[in-house]
Design an enzyme around this catalytic site. Structure first.
Site, PDB file in Angstrom:
ATOM      1  N   ASN A  40       0.879  -1.168   0.000  1.00 62.20           N
ATOM      2  CA  ASN A  40       0.000   0.000   0.000  1.00 62.20           C
ATOM      3  C   ASN A  40       0.915   1.216   0.000  1.00 62.20           C
ATOM      4  O   ASN A  40       1.505   1.550   1.017  1.00 62.20           O
ATOM      5  CB  ASN A  40      -0.895  -0.009   1.250  1.00 62.20           C
ATOM      6  CG  ASN A  40      -1.684   1.281   1.389  1.00 62.20           C
ATOM      7  OD1 ASN A  40      -1.742   2.088   0.460  1.00 62.20           O
ATOM      8  ND2 ASN A  40      -2.294   1.474   2.554  1.00 62.20           N
ATOM      9  N   TRP A  41       0.997   1.825  -1.172  1.00 59.43           N
ATOM     10  CA  TRP A  41       1.941   2.946  -1.301  1.00 59.43           C
ATOM     11  C   TRP A  41       1.423   4.244  -0.708  1.00 59.43           C
ATOM     12  O   TRP A  41       2.137   5.248  -0.682  1.00 59.43           O
ATOM     13  CB  TRP A  41       2.267   3.163  -2.778  1.00 59.43           C
ATOM     14  CG  TRP A  41       3.286   2.207  -3.305  1.00 59.43           C
ATOM     15  CD1 TRP A  41       3.908   1.206  -2.618  1.00 59.43           C
ATOM     16  CD2 TRP A  41       3.820   2.177  -4.626  1.00 59.43           C
ATOM     17  NE1 TRP A  41       4.783   0.542  -3.436  1.00 59.43           N
ATOM     18  CE2 TRP A  41       4.753   1.121  -4.674  1.00 59.43           C
ATOM     19  CE3 TRP A  41       3.601   2.930  -5.777  1.00 59.43           C
ATOM     20  CZ2 TRP A  41       5.466   0.812  -5.829  1.00 59.43           C
ATOM     21  CZ3 TRP A  41       4.304   2.624  -6.932  1.00 59.43           C
ATOM     22  CH2 TRP A  41       5.222   1.576  -6.954  1.00 59.43           C
ATOM     23  N   LYS A  42       0.148   4.260  -0.303  1.00 57.43           N
ATOM     24  CA  LYS A  42      -0.440   5.484   0.260  1.00 57.43           C
ATOM     25  C   LYS A  42      -0.170   6.655  -0.704  1.00 57.43           C
ATOM     26  O   LYS A  42      -0.218   6.460  -1.919  1.00 57.43           O
ATOM     27  CB  LYS A  42       0.108   5.711   1.672  1.00 57.43           C
ATOM     28  CG  LYS A  42      -0.043   4.447   2.532  1.00 57.43           C
ATOM     29  CD  LYS A  42       0.230   4.628   3.983  1.00 57.43           C
ATOM     30  CE  LYS A  42       0.033   3.290   4.703  1.00 57.43           C
ATOM     31  NZ  LYS A  42       0.187   3.373   6.149  1.00 57.43           N
TER      32      LYS A  42
ATOM     33  N   GLU B 189      -6.545   4.887   7.956  1.00 58.40           N
ATOM     34  CA  GLU B 189      -6.271   6.298   7.654  1.00 58.40           C
ATOM     35  C   GLU B 189      -7.495   6.942   7.015  1.00 58.40           C
ATOM     36  O   GLU B 189      -7.798   8.104   7.276  1.00 58.40           O
ATOM     37  CB  GLU B 189      -5.028   6.409   6.756  1.00 58.40           C
ATOM     38  CG  GLU B 189      -3.759   6.126   7.552  1.00 58.40           C
ATOM     39  CD  GLU B 189      -2.604   5.573   6.740  1.00 58.40           C
ATOM     40  OE1 GLU B 189      -2.631   5.612   5.502  1.00 58.40           O
ATOM     41  OE2 GLU B 189      -1.648   5.078   7.385  1.00 58.40           O
TER      42      GLU B 189
ATOM     43  N   GLU C 267      -5.141  -4.778  10.517  1.00 62.27           N
ATOM     44  CA  GLU C 267      -4.123  -3.752  10.713  1.00 62.27           C
ATOM     45  C   GLU C 267      -4.372  -3.026  12.039  1.00 62.27           C
ATOM     46  O   GLU C 267      -5.182  -2.077  12.079  1.00 62.27           O
ATOM     47  CB  GLU C 267      -4.171  -2.740   9.567  1.00 62.27           C
ATOM     48  CG  GLU C 267      -3.850  -3.339   8.214  1.00 62.27           C
ATOM     49  CD  GLU C 267      -3.211  -2.314   7.279  1.00 62.27           C
ATOM     50  OE1 GLU C 267      -2.231  -2.673   6.632  1.00 62.27           O
ATOM     51  OE2 GLU C 267      -3.665  -1.160   7.216  1.00 62.27           O
TER      52      GLU C 267
ATOM     53  N   GLY D  55       2.898   2.369  10.679  1.00 65.76           N
ATOM     54  CA  GLY D  55       3.849   3.468  10.514  1.00 65.76           C
ATOM     55  C   GLY D  55       4.597   3.823  11.790  1.00 65.76           C
ATOM     56  O   GLY D  55       5.254   4.851  11.873  1.00 65.76           O
TER      57      GLY D  55
ATOM     58  N   SER E 138       3.746  -2.116  10.081  1.00 66.36           N
ATOM     59  CA  SER E 138       5.199  -2.207  10.226  1.00 66.36           C
ATOM     60  C   SER E 138       5.774  -3.559   9.802  1.00 66.36           C
ATOM     61  O   SER E 138       6.742  -4.048  10.390  1.00 66.36           O
ATOM     62  CB  SER E 138       5.622  -1.857  11.664  1.00 66.36           C
ATOM     63  OG  SER E 138       5.226  -0.532  11.978  1.00 66.36           O
TER      64      SER E 138
ATOM     65  N   GLY F 193       3.026  -1.053   4.099  1.00 65.21           N
ATOM     66  CA  GLY F 193       3.164   0.354   3.742  1.00 65.21           C
ATOM     67  C   GLY F 193       4.613   0.671   3.387  1.00 65.21           C
ATOM     68  O   GLY F 193       5.118   0.285   2.327  1.00 65.21           O
ATOM     69  N   GLY F 194       5.288   1.344   4.309  1.00 65.28           N
ATOM     70  CA  GLY F 194       6.636   1.862   4.069  1.00 65.28           C
ATOM     71  C   GLY F 194       7.601   0.918   3.368  1.00 65.28           C
ATOM     72  O   GLY F 194       8.254   1.299   2.382  1.00 65.28           O
TER      73      GLY F 194
HETATM   74  P1  13P Z   1       3.339   0.428   7.459  1.00 61.25           P
HETATM   75  O1  13P Z   1       3.769  -0.892   6.881  1.00 61.25           O
HETATM   76  O2  13P Z   1       4.093   1.593   6.910  1.00 61.25           O
HETATM   77  O3  13P Z   1       3.275   0.369   8.953  1.00 61.25           O
HETATM   78  O4  13P Z   1       1.812   0.669   6.965  1.00 61.25           O
HETATM   79  C1  13P Z   1       0.896  -0.337   7.138  1.00 61.25           C
HETATM   80  C2  13P Z   1      -0.318  -0.005   6.384  1.00 61.25           C
HETATM   81  O5  13P Z   1      -1.052   0.896   6.731  1.00 61.25           O
HETATM   82  C3  13P Z   1      -0.610  -0.770   5.163  1.00 61.25           C
HETATM   83  O6  13P Z   1      -1.885  -0.516   4.703  1.00 61.25           O
END
Ligand code: 13P
Length: 252
Positions: A9-11, A96, A166, A172, A212, A233-234
């Site tokens: 998920n690149w947000k 989010e 999640e 994050g 994470s 995410g990250g």
């Molecule tokens: P991170 O992996 O950056 O914690 O983000 C998780 C996330 O929200 C994936 O949708």
């Protein structure tokens, strides 16, 4: 056996050039879809570029969809258009969006039904805040999210859906849930599916963990019985890390 699904998920990260570069780097390096599913969920303006370059093994997902076909909904994204672009997955109900963009259990449910109507596969996010975890009511909270998300969804439609557990406190923050904590809630989600539908439906349901996830912890998370993939995410922004994590999803 359930096939793992590893999704990035690149947000709101990466320019168009960076996104194209990434997909060119990884598209031929991810294992066959027979072994593991890999998905990247990107910002809407680059969906078309990504679909064109996804190769045989990588699927593209959106990060949101509206629940109506069309209308005066400035800034929203229609399922009609996502389907036309060749998008496969769509994230629905990310925490989010729930926290910042008024996503509710009700809109999550409407969006799931809309996605299904257009053959888009929903990745449905659920998860508790730190307050809820500390109050000891995670199980009830997450079960209620699952139940409300699935209102009016039939057992045959369920096969198109992936859940992502999640925990908000792990997103994050670098604070990953331990494999045991992640497993416990993923198992609760499976039990909820069994209660709402059937044992067979629960056994088929794929449940990802997200929060994470990175190269150093994905293997032990995926080793848990009820965790069938990751929503990342990250760490999914780095091509080599993404390829490593998709490979970690290949069942031995
Ligand atoms: P991170 O992996 O950056 O914690 O983000 C998780 C996330 O929200 C994936 O949708």
């Amino acid at each position: 056996m359930r096939k793992n699904i590893i999704a990035g998920n690149w947000k709101m990260f990466k320019t168009r050039g960076e996104a194209i570069n990434f997909v060119l780097q990884v598209a031929d390096k991810v294992p066959s879809q027979d072994l593991v599913e890999s998905v990247i969920c990107v910002q809407a303006p680059v969906l078309r570029d990504m679909v064109k370059r996804q190769g045989d093994n990588l699927r593209v997902g959106a990060q949101n969809v509206h629940f109506k076909d069309s209308g005066a909904f400035t800034g929203e994204i229609s399922a009609v258009l996502l389907a036309e672009l060749g998008v496969t997955y769509v994230i629905i109900g990310h925490s989010e969006r729930r926290a910042m963009f008024n996503e509710t259990d009700e809109t999550v449910n409407l969006k799931i039904k809309q996605a299904l109507a257009y053959d888009l596969k929903p990745i449905v996010c659920v998860g508790e805040s730190l307050d809820i975890r500390e109050a000891g009511t995670t199980k009830e909270f997450v079960s209620a999210q699952v139940e409300k998300a699935l209102e009016g969804v039939s057992e045959s439609e369920l096969e198109q859906i992936v859940f992502a557990y999640e925990p908000i406190w792990a997103i994050g923050t670098g604070k990953t849930a331990t494999p045991e904590i992640a497993e416990e809630t993923c198992r609760d989600i499976r039990n909820t599916i069994e209660r709402l539908y059937s044992k067979d439906a629960a056994q088929k349901m794929r449940i990802q963990y997200g929060g994470s996830v990175k190269t150093s912890n994905i293997v032990e998370l995926l080793a848990q019985e009820d965790i069938d993939g990751a929503l990342i995410g990250g760490a999914s922004l780095v091509p080599e890390d993404f390829v490593f994590m998709v490979n970690a999803g290949v069942q031995k």
